[in-house]
Design a protein around this motif. Structure first.
Motif, PDB file in Angstrom:
ATOM      1  N   GLU A   1       3.831  -4.598   1.571  1.00 28.34           N
ATOM      2  CA  GLU A   1       2.515  -3.964   1.602  1.00 28.34           C
ATOM      3  C   GLU A   1       1.491  -4.807   2.365  1.00 28.34           C
ATOM      4  O   GLU A   1       0.725  -4.291   3.170  1.00 28.34           O
ATOM      5  CB  GLU A   1       2.032  -3.723   0.176  1.00 28.34           C
ATOM      6  N   THR A   2       1.488  -6.101   2.147  1.00 29.30           N
ATOM      7  CA  THR A   2       0.525  -6.986   2.811  1.00 29.30           C
ATOM      8  C   THR A   2       0.710  -6.967   4.317  1.00 29.30           C
ATOM      9  O   THR A   2      -0.247  -6.802   5.070  1.00 29.30           O
ATOM     10  CB  THR A   2       0.662  -8.428   2.283  1.00 29.30           C
ATOM     11  N   CYS A   3       1.948  -7.138   4.767  1.00 29.72           N
ATOM     12  CA  CYS A   3       2.213  -7.158   6.207  1.00 29.72           C
ATOM     13  C   CYS A   3       2.038  -5.779   6.825  1.00 29.72           C
ATOM     14  O   CYS A   3       1.555  -5.660   7.948  1.00 29.72           O
ATOM     15  CB  CYS A   3       3.617  -7.687   6.483  1.00 29.72           C
ATOM     16  N   ASN A   4       2.401  -4.731   6.097  1.00 26.98           N
ATOM     17  CA  ASN A   4       2.238  -3.375   6.610  1.00 26.98           C
ATOM     18  C   ASN A   4       0.762  -3.063   6.816  1.00 26.98           C
ATOM     19  O   ASN A   4       0.389  -2.466   7.815  1.00 26.98           O
ATOM     20  CB  ASN A   4       2.869  -2.360   5.670  1.00 26.98           C
ATOM     21  N   ASP A   5      -0.083  -3.500   5.887  1.00 27.74           N
ATOM     22  CA  ASP A   5      -1.524  -3.279   6.026  1.00 27.74           C
ATOM     23  C   ASP A   5      -2.081  -4.027   7.226  1.00 27.74           C
ATOM     24  O   ASP A   5      -2.923  -3.514   7.950  1.00 27.74           O
ATOM     25  CB  ASP A   5      -2.271  -3.715   4.761  1.00 27.74           C
ATOM     26  N   SER A   6      -1.612  -5.237   7.475  1.00 25.96           N
ATOM     27  CA  SER A   6      -2.137  -6.022   8.593  1.00 25.96           C
ATOM     28  C   SER A   6      -1.620  -5.514   9.936  1.00 25.96           C
ATOM     29  O   SER A   6      -2.238  -5.728  10.959  1.00 25.96           O
ATOM     30  CB  SER A   6      -1.783  -7.506   8.436  1.00 25.96           C
ATOM     31  N   GLU A   7      -0.492  -4.801   9.940  1.00 23.34           N
ATOM     32  CA  GLU A   7       0.072  -4.263  11.170  1.00 23.34           C
ATOM     33  C   GLU A   7      -0.317  -2.799  11.386  1.00 23.34           C
ATOM     34  O   GLU A   7       0.016  -2.223  12.405  1.00 23.34           O
ATOM     35  CB  GLU A   7       1.599  -4.360  11.126  1.00 23.34           C
ATOM     36  N   SER A   8      -1.019  -2.194  10.440  1.00 20.67           N
ATOM     37  CA  SER A   8      -1.275  -0.756  10.483  1.00 20.67           C
ATOM     38  C   SER A   8      -2.082  -0.321  11.698  1.00 20.67           C
ATOM     39  O   SER A   8      -1.971   0.812  12.132  1.00 20.67           O
ATOM     40  CB  SER A   8      -1.959  -0.292   9.205  1.00 20.67           C
ATOM     41  N   ASP A   9      -2.871  -1.210  12.274  1.00 15.99           N
ATOM     42  CA  ASP A   9      -3.679  -0.848  13.431  1.00 15.99           C
ATOM     43  C   ASP A   9      -2.886  -0.913  14.733  1.00 15.99           C
ATOM     44  O   ASP A   9      -3.325  -0.399  15.750  1.00 15.99           O
ATOM     45  CB  ASP A   9      -4.898  -1.762  13.539  1.00 15.99           C
TER      46      ASP A   9
ATOM     47  N   SER B   1       7.762   1.032   4.606  1.00 14.75           N
ATOM     48  CA  SER B   1       6.681   0.225   4.076  1.00 14.75           C
ATOM     49  C   SER B   1       6.722   0.164   2.556  1.00 14.75           C
ATOM     50  O   SER B   1       7.208   1.074   1.898  1.00 14.75           O
ATOM     51  CB  SER B   1       5.327   0.771   4.529  1.00 14.75           C
TER      52      SER B   1
ATOM     53  N   SER C   1       5.264   0.634  -0.838  1.00 12.25           N
ATOM     54  CA  SER C   1       4.204   1.469  -1.418  1.00 12.25           C
ATOM     55  C   SER C   1       4.406   1.489  -2.921  1.00 12.25           C
ATOM     56  O   SER C   1       5.513   1.648  -3.407  1.00 12.25           O
ATOM     57  CB  SER C   1       4.236   2.871  -0.857  1.00 12.25           C
TER      58      SER C   1
END
Length: 87
Positions: A63-71, A80, A82
Motif C-alpha cells: 500500500e505504501t509503495c503503491n500510493d507513492s507510485e500512483s502518480d 496493489s 488494499s
C-alpha cells in the motif's frame, strides 16, 4: 560472542510479526522492498493473486509503495495492497 553475528528475524510489514522459515512470503516490488506473509490477512490479495506474485507473473506493490507510485504511469501489470476491512 566474538565473530558470530546475531541474525535478526525479518518482520512482516503487514502484521509486524516475524516471518519465520516455514510460512510462504512475498516481497514488495516497490522502493521499500518489504517482506509480507503470503496471506490475504497481510496482503489482502486473493489466493489466485498470491500465486501469480509468488510465480513471478506480476509485480506486487504494498500500500505504501503503491500510493507513492500512483502518480506515475507504468506498463507493468501490478497488484496493489488494499485493506479489505477499510470503509
Amino acid at each position: 560472542m566474538i565473530g558470530k553475528k546475531k541474525h535478526k528475524t525479518p518482520i512482516c510489514k503487514g502484521c509486524n510479526r516475524p516471518l519465520g522459515k516455514i510460512r510462504s512470503k512475498i516481497q514488495c516490488s516497490g522502493d521499500c522492498k518489504g517482506w509480507f506473509h503470503a496471506t490475504d490477512h497481510c496482503t489482502s490479495l486473493t489466493n489466485e493473486e498470491l500465486t501469480e506474485v509468488k510465480n513471478n507473473k506480476v509485480l506486487w506493490y504494498c500500500e505504501t509503495c503503491n500510493d507513492s507510485e500512483s502518480d506515475e504511469e507504468s506498463e507493468v501489470e501490478r497488484l496493489s495492497f488494499s485493506n479489505k476491512n477499510s470503509p
